[in-house]
Each structure stands twice: as structure tokens, then as C-alpha cells.
Enzyme design. Sequence first.
Site, PDB file in Angstrom:
ATOM      1  N   ASP A  76       0.861  -1.185   0.000  1.00 14.02           N
ATOM      2  CA  ASP A  76       0.000   0.000   0.000  1.00 14.02           C
ATOM      3  C   ASP A  76       0.895   1.231   0.000  1.00 14.02           C
ATOM      4  O   ASP A  76       1.654   1.461   0.947  1.00 14.02           O
ATOM      5  CB  ASP A  76      -0.900  -0.022   1.236  1.00 14.02           C
ATOM      6  CG  ASP A  76      -1.997   1.032   1.169  1.00 14.02           C
ATOM      7  OD1 ASP A  76      -2.189   1.633   0.102  1.00 14.02           O
ATOM      8  OD2 ASP A  76      -2.676   1.240   2.204  1.00 14.02           O
ATOM      9  N   ASP A 129      -2.712   2.368  -6.211  1.00 13.10           N
ATOM     10  CA  ASP A 129      -1.652   2.403  -5.198  1.00 13.10           C
ATOM     11  C   ASP A 129      -1.652   1.206  -4.254  1.00 13.10           C
ATOM     12  O   ASP A 129      -1.015   1.252  -3.199  1.00 13.10           O
ATOM     13  CB  ASP A 129      -1.769   3.687  -4.374  1.00 13.10           C
ATOM     14  CG  ASP A 129      -3.084   3.773  -3.605  1.00 13.10           C
ATOM     15  OD1 ASP A 129      -4.061   3.119  -4.019  1.00 13.10           O
ATOM     16  OD2 ASP A 129      -3.136   4.492  -2.591  1.00 13.10           O
ATOM     17  N   GLU A 130      -2.309   0.133  -4.643  1.00 15.52           N
ATOM     18  CA  GLU A 130      -2.482  -0.973  -3.697  1.00 15.52           C
ATOM     19  C   GLU A 130      -2.594  -2.280  -4.458  1.00 15.52           C
ATOM     20  O   GLU A 130      -3.242  -2.360  -5.503  1.00 15.52           O
ATOM     21  CB  GLU A 130      -3.761  -0.708  -2.891  1.00 15.52           C
ATOM     22  CG  GLU A 130      -4.078  -1.699  -1.828  1.00 15.52           C
ATOM     23  CD  GLU A 130      -5.387  -1.356  -1.126  1.00 15.52           C
ATOM     24  OE1 GLU A 130      -5.815  -2.170  -0.294  1.00 15.52           O
ATOM     25  OE2 GLU A 130      -5.985  -0.295  -1.418  1.00 15.52           O
TER      26      GLU A 130
END
Length: 365
Positions: free
Chosen positions: A11, A106-107
Amino acid sequence: MRPTRKIIHIDMDAFFAAVEQRDFPQYRNKPLIVGGQPFSRGVVAACSYEARKYGIHSAMPSSKAYRLCPQAIFVKPRFDAYREVSGIIRSIFADYTELVEPVSLDEAYLDVSDVGRHQGSATLIANAIKTDIQQKTQLTASAGVSYNKFLAKMASAINKPDGLYLITPEQGGAFAEQLPIGKFHGIGKATAEKMHALDVHTGSDLKKISLEILQQHFGKAGHHYYAICRGIDHRPVNNHRVSKSIGVETTLQQDITTTQDIIDHLQALLKKAALKVAEKHLAAYTLTVKIKYHDFIQITRSRTLTHPITPTLSSDGILEDLLKNTDVGNRSVRLLGITLSSLNHPSQLQQPQQIDLFNNSSVAS
């Protein structure tokens, strides 16, 4: 007995804001808010850790964020920049394993059970990925390592920013038991309130509730809740995951009231959503309209079609029908949204007849 899996959850830390602070040195070490402007009807898309100290968080109205921190810097999102960085990050993941399940820009989850690098240690692999990300993007990421997706996700949030946390199979059950129910990934505010009504406040409390009672109150999700409070989650890392829905929405600069204005805005949102579906090489069958009135009362209306909704499919009459038996035209509206769901790959579809959605004609070949 199945071998223990090795799952990593990566993350990025304050991703949008971190990209802005990287690219614009004048924003560094300052409270930065990415999203709506302070006097607009928008919301916070992301904020720097300096801004979080003031109680600011994502999805908060920008006006409230301004009241909490008037000296904050407000900037508009630059999604092209974020997508570019996300592409670099995903290429790093691909260097380690093919089993990557992106959750957002983003993860992502990674299954490194069969990866031999770094002595096969998931913790060492996670640390190496974090180092690669920092060297190639000048950004930091946090990593959670565990034997399933639920615990890896929870672990990645523990030592943010730039964190790395491991939950072993021996620790998983006890970790889940001590966790406040509102902290469980997948249990939102409304579900947490229902849990509290059942006198469930921690994982330990949840563990005392029978599967039958959980299914009675939460339907199919009850089985999932029964498992995760015991540290159990058999969901695979799915590198071919199909999106369940694709949606877009807009908070209006000024409330609107007339039905035609609302339909025009919905039509524009529908085109954006349909193009996103097409970009993913998918087709959607279900159209959902979201309306939030000036007093924050929110409604949704859905229609499932017999033919796929594509950028060339007609909505003639559909939006109007969905708005019937609502207060549209009588109450002012502050937010509108469109969600397309029931998604499939075109290869799974038969050849349907399509109508033109964004032109005036209602029939096409």
C-alpha cells in the site's frame, strides 16, 4: 494439509499527495490536500501526513478540511501522473511474481508462495519490493506480510508510513481477536453499527457469534465474518480479477433542480463510465443512478438491460424512467453518479443488438 501461503499486501503511503510533494518541492513538509478546492463542493481525494495531523482524511468535504487547516495547500488531482507511477510499481511487482492482484492505483496483493528469491522469505521479498519502489519512484510504500489476504491487508496499515509488518500463522487468530470490529477490512460503518447492536465490539466478540446468527443478520457475508475473526481467509490472489462495477460521480458546484439539467449531467457521466468499461474490454448490463439531494438524503435507482451498455449504446428514455417516482424536479440536487455493473468480457457475450446511446437516433444496426 495445504502448505502455508505467503501473501504480501503493498500500500503506497499517501499516494496522490506523495506524488505531488515529489514533483513540486514547494509542497514538501506542508499540509497538502489533493481534491476539491476549499470553497467548492468537492471532497478530499488524498492528503499528506502533515495534513492528517489536523484530522483531515480522504472523502472529507473540502470545506471541512479547510476549516480544520486553513493553511493547507489545495491542488487538483493529476491522474495521468498517478497512473504513470502506478505502472512503474506494477512492473516492479511483475519482477517478483505473476500472481499480482491490483486493488487500485496504489495498492495490490502479491502471492509469493512459490518465489525462491531472498531464500523464499516473504518478509525479505516485501522489503526488497519496498526498496525497489523507493529507488525507482522516490516514494515510500508500506507492506503487510501474512498467510492470507485479510491479515496481510491489516498488517500493511500497522507501521505506516514506510512500514513492514508480519503476522505469522501462530499469531493470526490472536491478532484478529483483539482487533476492534471497526478496524476489520471489509466492515464499514453501517455494518459495524449492526455488529455493535449485537454487542460485538472486537474480533473476540465476533468469534462468539454462531455462523447461523451471522448469516441471519448479514447474509452471505456472515460466512466471511465467521472466518476472518478466526484468522481464516482462503481467497486467492486473483491476477485475472474482473471489476464488479465501474462508477463515476460529480459533486456539483451549485445545486441544480430542473429535470433536464440533471439528465444532461447524468448523460455525461454515463458516457464517461461507459468509456471506462470499454477501456477495460468489458461490457456492462446494469445501470445505476445515484442522486444526493441538497439535504444529503441519497437515493439510487437501477435498471438491468438485455443488451450491453457500451459507449455507442442509447439511453433514450432509460434515465427518464429511472428518475420517475423520485423528487427530481422538485428538490435541488448536490451530487450525481452513474455506476455500471454486471460486467463481462465481450467474449462471454452473444452478439446483441445495440442502440446508439449518445446520439438522437434510437435504433441502430
